[in-house]
Write a protein that holds these residues in place. Structure first.
Motif, PDB file in Angstrom:
ATOM      1  N   PHE A  63      -1.696  -1.821 -10.341  1.00 43.33           N
ATOM      2  CA  PHE A  63      -2.021  -0.752  -9.396  1.00 43.33           C
ATOM      3  C   PHE A  63      -3.526  -0.511  -9.420  1.00 43.33           C
ATOM      4  O   PHE A  63      -4.157  -0.552 -10.474  1.00 43.33           O
ATOM      5  N   SER A  64      -4.087  -0.236  -8.254  1.00 44.03           N
ATOM      6  CA  SER A  64      -5.509   0.100  -8.174  1.00 44.03           C
ATOM      7  C   SER A  64      -5.739   0.991  -6.962  1.00 44.03           C
ATOM      8  O   SER A  64      -4.895   1.071  -6.059  1.00 44.03           O
ATOM      9  N   THR A  98      -2.944   3.821  -2.613  1.00 42.15           N
ATOM     10  CA  THR A  98      -2.865   3.016  -3.830  1.00 42.15           C
ATOM     11  C   THR A  98      -2.431   1.614  -3.453  1.00 42.15           C
ATOM     12  O   THR A  98      -1.480   1.441  -2.690  1.00 42.15           O
ATOM     13  N   ARG A  99      -3.134   0.631  -4.001  1.00 43.18           N
ATOM     14  CA  ARG A  99      -2.794  -0.767  -3.748  1.00 43.18           C
ATOM     15  C   ARG A  99      -2.052  -1.328  -4.961  1.00 43.18           C
ATOM     16  O   ARG A  99      -2.520  -1.175  -6.095  1.00 43.18           O
ATOM     17  N   ALA A 100      -0.904  -1.922  -4.704  1.00 36.54           N
ATOM     18  CA  ALA A 100      -0.115  -2.526  -5.779  1.00 36.54           C
ATOM     19  C   ALA A 100      -0.002  -4.027  -5.538  1.00 36.54           C
ATOM     20  O   ALA A 100       0.288  -4.462  -4.424  1.00 36.54           O
ATOM     21  N   ARG A 101      -0.238  -4.817  -6.601  1.00 40.32           N
ATOM     22  CA  ARG A 101      -0.157  -6.280  -6.499  1.00 40.32           C
ATOM     23  C   ARG A 101       0.970  -6.760  -7.405  1.00 40.32           C
ATOM     24  O   ARG A 101       1.018  -6.421  -8.584  1.00 40.32           O
ATOM     25  N   PHE A 102       1.863  -7.550  -6.836  1.00 40.89           N
ATOM     26  CA  PHE A 102       3.061  -8.007  -7.545  1.00 40.89           C
ATOM     27  C   PHE A 102       3.061  -9.530  -7.652  1.00 40.89           C
ATOM     28  O   PHE A 102       2.634 -10.228  -6.720  1.00 40.89           O
ATOM     29  N   THR A 103       3.554 -10.034  -8.762  1.00 42.76           N
ATOM     30  CA  THR A 103       3.748 -11.474  -8.952  1.00 42.76           C
ATOM     31  C   THR A 103       5.182 -11.713  -9.396  1.00 42.76           C
ATOM     32  O   THR A 103       5.717 -10.966 -10.230  1.00 42.76           O
ATOM     33  N   PHE A 130       0.857  -1.188   0.000  1.00 40.93           N
ATOM     34  CA  PHE A 130       0.000   0.000   0.000  1.00 40.93           C
ATOM     35  C   PHE A 130       0.894   1.239   0.000  1.00 40.93           C
ATOM     36  O   PHE A 130       1.823   1.360   0.794  1.00 40.93           O
ATOM     37  N   PHE A 131       0.585   2.155  -0.925  1.00 43.62           N
ATOM     38  CA  PHE A 131       1.381   3.366  -1.085  1.00 43.62           C
ATOM     39  C   PHE A 131       0.523   4.596  -0.854  1.00 43.62           C
ATOM     40  O   PHE A 131      -0.653   4.629  -1.232  1.00 43.62           O
ATOM     41  N   ARG A 132       1.148   5.613  -0.278  1.00 46.23           N
ATOM     42  CA  ARG A 132       0.517   6.925  -0.240  1.00 46.23           C
ATOM     43  C   ARG A 132       0.649   7.576  -1.611  1.00 46.23           C
ATOM     44  O   ARG A 132       1.330   7.061  -2.487  1.00 46.23           O
TER      45      ARG A 132
END
Length: 509
Positions: free
Chosen positions: A477-478, A490-495, A446-448
Motif C-alpha cells: 500500500f502507498s 491509496t494505491r495498492a499493488r498485488f502480486t 485505487f482505494f478511497r
C-alpha cells in the motif's frame, strides 16, 4: 471565456453587475495582441462572440460602446492556424466557430494575413470544407468518437460535439445534409456513453471536468431540435442532457469560483489531479458558455426521463486506441477499454464502474490519477513487465466483454492468443485472464480512505474491495497522487501466481 459567460448570463438574467463584470473581463484580455498557439483560437472565439452580443444588446450603454471599439482593434489582428492543418484536432472546430463568429461581426481588416482581411475567403472556404465534408467523412457511423486522434479521450468528444453543433447552427442553410446527419450520429454516441449518474469523461485527458457536462448537454439539446430527429431520439437526447446538468449541479462553488473537478472541492490543494493546462477561470467560463447556450434550447417543463444506461445496454464505441465497451447489466454499469494508450487514465480493461444501491448510483472505481502505470494484468517475466493488449473486442448477449489479445513489451509480443473476459458480478466487474501454470501477475487498485481489511485472496479499504481467485503472494500500500474524483487515494499493488492453467480472476467491488 469567463467574460463571455458572464456577459451571456447577465443579459439572460437582466443582471447589470454580471454584464459589467463581463465587459471588464473581455476588455482586460484584449490588451494583449498575441497568444501562444493553442490559446488564440479560444480567445478569438470568446471575443468575437462577446463583440456581436454587446453590439446587438448593449448599444445603448456608453461603456459597452467604448469596450467594443477596443475589441474591434484586437479582432482585426486575429488569424487562423488550425484550419489549415492536416488531420483533426479539437482546436480545429474551436477555430471554425471563432472564424464564423469573426465573420458575423461585420468587421474588416487591413492587417496582412488577418482572418478579417485578405485571409477572409480562405478562412470561409476552410470552415465549409471542415463542417460539410471533412468531419462527415470521419463520422461515418454511430459510435464514432469525434475526439483527438489516437487515444480519443471522451472529454474531447464532448468539446468537439459542442463546437460542431455550434458551427452547424451558425452556418444555417449553408450547412450540408451530411452535417446534420453527423449531428444525429454524434448525439447517439454521446447518449450511449453517458453513465447512469450522468458522466461523459470517465477516462483519458480532462477526466471529470465540469465543462464536459455542459458541452455534451448543449450538443444533445441542439440535436433534439434538428429536423428529421424522431420523437424517441428527441426525448432521449433531452433526458441525457437533463442527467448531465443534474450532475453538473453537484459540483458546487467555492470562495474562488466553481469547483472544476470534485477533488478540488474535497481539498483545494489537490492540484496534482489536474492536467497542467487546466485552470479554474477559463474552465468555469467554458462551462458557463455552454450552459448559457443550452438553457434556451430545453423546454421549461422537466426533461427528465430514461437514458440508454437506465436499461440493459451493450455497445462498443470509439475507434483506434480509444475503443471501449459500455455495459448495463442489472444494478451494474461499467466501461471496458480494449487497449492501453499509456498511463492509468488510458488503461486496459475495466476503466469505470457504477453500482445502484437503494435507487441511487455511485462510483465503484475512483477516476484514475494522471500517472504512468497500469492496473493490470501485468505479466511478470523475470525483471520484465509485459502489459495486456487487446486486438479484438466484442460483447455477448449476456453482457460479457470478450477481448482477444496478449501481452507486449515495447519491442513486441511476448505472448499471443490470450483471452480476457470482463463480466458483471453481484458486487462489481470481474476481469478474467487465461493464464498458464506458474504465471506471475501484478495488479493495482485505487482505494478511497477507510479502514483496511485483509484476507488470503482479498483486500478492502472502507466500502471498496478487490478479490482474486488465487492467494496473494505480496501486497503493498502507498499514497497515490489524487485523481479528479478523489483528493485522497491509496494505491495498492498485488502480486499472485497462477497455481494451474486456466482463468485467473480479479474482482472489483
Amino acid at each position: 471565456m469567463a467574460g463571455l459567460g458572464l456577459l451571456q448570463a447577465g443579459l439572460r438574467g437582466h443582471n447589470r453587475r454580471l454584464v459589467r463584470a463581463g465587459l471588464r473581463a473581455v476588455s482586460v484580455q484584449t490588451r494583449r495582441l498575441h497568444d501562444p498557439t493553442g490559446l488564440q483560437e479560444f480567445r478569438t472565439w470568446a471575443v468575437a462572440e462577446a463583440y456581436s452580443l454587446a453590439r446587438s444588446r448593449l448599444g445603448h450603454w456608453p461603456s459597452a460602446r467604448r469596450a467594443t471599439r477596443g475589441w474591434a482593434r484586437w479582432l482585426r489582428h486575429a488569424r487562423i492556424w488550425w484550419l489549415g492543418m492536416r488531420g483533426y484536432e479539437n482546436k480545429e472546430l474551436v477555430e471554425a466557430v471563432a472564424t464564423l463568429d469573426l465573420l458575423r461581426t461585420g468587421l474588416h481588416s487591413k492587417v496582412k494575413g488577418a482572418a478579417l482581411g485578405n485571409g477572409r475567403r480562405r478562412a470561409w472556404t476552410l470552415v465549409l470544407r471542415l463542417i460539410n465534408r471533412r468531419i462527415p467523412a470521419l463520422v461515418r457511423r454511430r459510435g464514432f468518437l469525434l475526439s483527438d486522434p489516437g487515444p480519443n479521450p471522451p472529454a474531447y468528444h464532448a468539446l468537439s460535439y459542442a463546437m460542431y453543433t455550434r458551427a452547424v447552427r451558425l452556418l444555417g442553410p449553408r450547412a450540408s445534409r451530411r452535417a446534420h446527419s453527423t449531428l444525429r450520429k454524434l448525439g447517439w454516441t454521446t447518449a450511449q456513453m453517458t453513465t447512469p449518474s450522468g458522466d461523459v469523461a470517465y477516462w483519458g485527458r480532462s477526466q471529470g471536468m465540469i465543462w464536459t457536462l455542459s458541452a455534451a448537454a448543449y450538443g444533445l439539446a441542439a440535436t433534439a431540435r434538428e429536423p428529421g430527429v424522431s420523437t424517441a431520439a428527441r426525448r432521449r437526447n433531452r433526458a441525457v442532457a437533463d442527467r448531465l446538468l443534474r450532475r453538473l449541479g453537484t459540483y458546487g462553488s467555492g470562495p474562488r469560483g466553481e469547483w472544476i473537478v470534485p477533488a478540488i472541492r474535497q481539498d483545494p490543494s489537490a492540484r496534482a489531479a489536474l492536467d497542467q493546462y487546466a485552470h479554474a477561470p477559463e474552465y468555469t467560463g467554458l462551462a458557463l458558455v455552454y450552459l448559457n447556450w443550452t438553457i434556451p434550447l430545453l423546454p421549461r417543463r422537466s426533461t427528465a426521463g430514461e437514458i440508454p444506461a437506465d436499461r440493459p445496454l451493450r455497445a462498443v464505441l470509439g475507434q483506434s486506441r480509444g475503443r471501449f465497451a459500455v455495459i448495463r447489466q442489472g444494478d451494474l454499469w461499467y466501461a471496458v477499454r480494449e487497449l492501453s494508450a499509456g498511463g492509468f487514465r488510458y488503461d486496459f480493461g475495466p476503466i469505470a464502474a457504477e453500482r445502484r444501491d437503494a435507487g441511487n448510483w455511485h462510483d465503484i472505481l475512483p477516476l484514475r490519477p494522471p500517472s504512468p502505470g497500469s492496473t493490470g494484468p501485468v505479466l511478470r517475466l523475470g525483471a520484465r513487465r509485459a502489459h495486456a493488449v487487446g486486438t479484438s473486442m466484442r460483447v455477448t448477449r449476456d453482457g460479457r466483454v470478450l477481448i482477444r489479445g496478449g501481452f507486449r513489451l515495447r519491442r513486441g509480443w511476448v505472448r499471443r492468443k490470450v483471452r480476457f473476459v470482463v463480466e458483471a458480478t453481484s458486487c462489481g466487474p470481474q476481469l478474467l485472464v487465461s493464464a498458464r501454470a506458474g504465471d506471475r501477475y501484478n495488479f493495482t487498485a485505487f482505494f478511497r480512505q477507510g479502514t483496511r481489511r485483509r484476507g488470503t485472496n482479498y483486500r478492502a479499504v472502507g466500502d471498496q474491495g478487490v478479490s482474486f481467485s488465487e492467494p496473494l503472494s505480496s501486497v503493498r500500500f502507498s499514497r497515490s497522487r489524487p485523481s479528479p474524483s478523489d483528493a485522497h487515494l491509496t494505491r495498492a499493488r498485488f502480486t499472485l501466481r497462477a497455481s494451474r492453467s486456466g482463468f485467473v480472476a480479479f474482482s472489483m467491488c
